[in-house]
Design an enzyme around this catalytic site. Sequence first.
Site, mmCIF file in Angstrom:
data_model
loop_
_atom_site.group_PDB
_atom_site.id
_atom_site.type_symbol
_atom_site.label_atom_id
_atom_site.label_comp_id
_atom_site.label_asym_id
_atom_site.label_seq_id
_atom_site.Cartn_x
_atom_site.Cartn_y
_atom_site.Cartn_z
ATOM 1 C CE LYS A 1 -8.626 1.567 3.142
ATOM 2 N NZ LYS A 1 -7.621 1.921 4.160
ATOM 3 C CD GLU B 1 -2.532 1.214 2.713
ATOM 4 O OE1 GLU B 1 -3.508 1.963 2.839
ATOM 5 O OE2 GLU B 1 -2.126 0.453 3.639
ATOM 6 C CB CYS C 1 -5.405 -0.744 4.540
ATOM 7 S SG CYS C 1 -4.928 -0.448 6.268
#
Length: 530
Positions: free
Chosen positions: A351, A286, A404
């Site tokens: 995301k 990430e 995440c």
Amino acid sequence: MQRLAGRIILLWGWRRALVAFLAGALAVLGQAPYDFFAACFLSFPVLVLLLDGAAGEAGAGPLGRLKPAFAVGWWFGFGYFLAGLWWIGGALLVEADSFAWAMPLAIVGIPLVLAFFYGFATAVARLMWSDGIGRIAATAFGFALAEWLRGFLFTGFPWNAIGYAAMPVPLMMQAVSVIGMNGMNALAVFVFAMPALLAGRRHIWAGAALAALLVAADLGFGYVRLAAPEPPASRHLDLRIVQPSVDLSEKWDASVRDRIFATMLAMSSEPPQKGHEKPQLILWPETAVPFLFTERPDALTAIGDMLTDGQMLLAGAIREEGPATAGGDARYYNSVVAINDQGEIVDAVDKVHLVPFGEYLPFDDLFSRLGIDQFVAGPMSLSAGSSRHPITIPGSIQAALFICYEVIFPQLVGVDVASSELIVNVTNDAWFGDTPGPYQHFRQAQVRAAENGLPLLRVANNGISAVVDPRGRVVDALAINARGVIDVRLPIWRQDTVSAGQRTTNGFVVIILLVATSLIAIATTRLRAN
């Protein structure tokens, strides 16, 4: 045993609160990295005994009668979340000059809020309270309901759900593929709380037999599923996971960005490890790219030069979109970009589920007036992606990407992997150092693999990076704070599981059975009283 139980039941005031707090803190030992699930066989029976003595005053209204039970659950939850999430405060020390003042809010404030879910759980349980096994079922129902709500209320944060304590190893993870996390949460509390029956005379043997049957069924199903031969692989994927272990204090430092990027390129282009082929797919963590591609188009050229024919890179990066109107502001996304061997971005996934206060500021107008900005993440506030789609990687394999903590949401993952053959989780847990946080995060990602019957590729900046097979077994991994690469030839095959919707249904069937057990126990108690 009965004498000790009597003392616990009769506790009141600060002593009852303290015991509830300690019982909750003890239950955290069932979570990674400790995996001492036996602690839950003490903490939950203590909770049940405290609830036995949490009857409200006869003259109080409905809410007043539930207040003692809510308080017990709240103190239990405060101990559980404080002991299990204290490491969140470490993220604020990365930029301590700016954010150290907020540590009490992170370390204490988050547990204070999450504890309300467990207070709700025990209040609901107390509504259905009876003697014997009925109160065990009521406790399990209350916690199953609370954990379900914790998955989506206020953006959701189902971290360290109780069910994970019952799944420390792949053998014990397999049942989640049938009943989902809802069912695992319910049955975990039901079995963990069963020793509370030893304090009375009713249902001891029935409870012991039922708990033994449930444990045996879980282990038996796990053994059969793990022992079953793997189906023939439809394809194979040669891949490389790069774990650079970049110091976060340097992450957005303009003076070292080129060095960080050069390190990523060098690790990615190393010769294959002995016995492995040249990777078709390379994965970076990430936000691994330390600058915006819009500012550094030469970086794409460098990546294209590094990749050989047919290779693809999946890299975590901050993606910028220009203003929609003249004079507007650019929007930034936490993304994974797919880059081909020509140095071209051919696809990207943003995301969708952002971290409040970390990646964006809820009620930003209000907080901005107070001088409060987001506490961690990058140098800008991020926007949420509108949707998620699978990325086609070499071999025409469909990969579902989760950035995440998106991977901790069972329903989100279950729905989005329905048309995929591979789960990819990119993350940066370096914010939390070598604390329980990264281990807990990895365990929840590992369970997603067993739950959905799909292999998992997890790439983290400082660990834990790993390859996990469709039954939740770790094929290879890199430890916390290690710098290195993993080369793996991954067979692509799917372990048959029920759909995400059916797992949810099965989980609620388990919860309904607990309600039925509680109601039968209540009816039986009243008949005996008459």
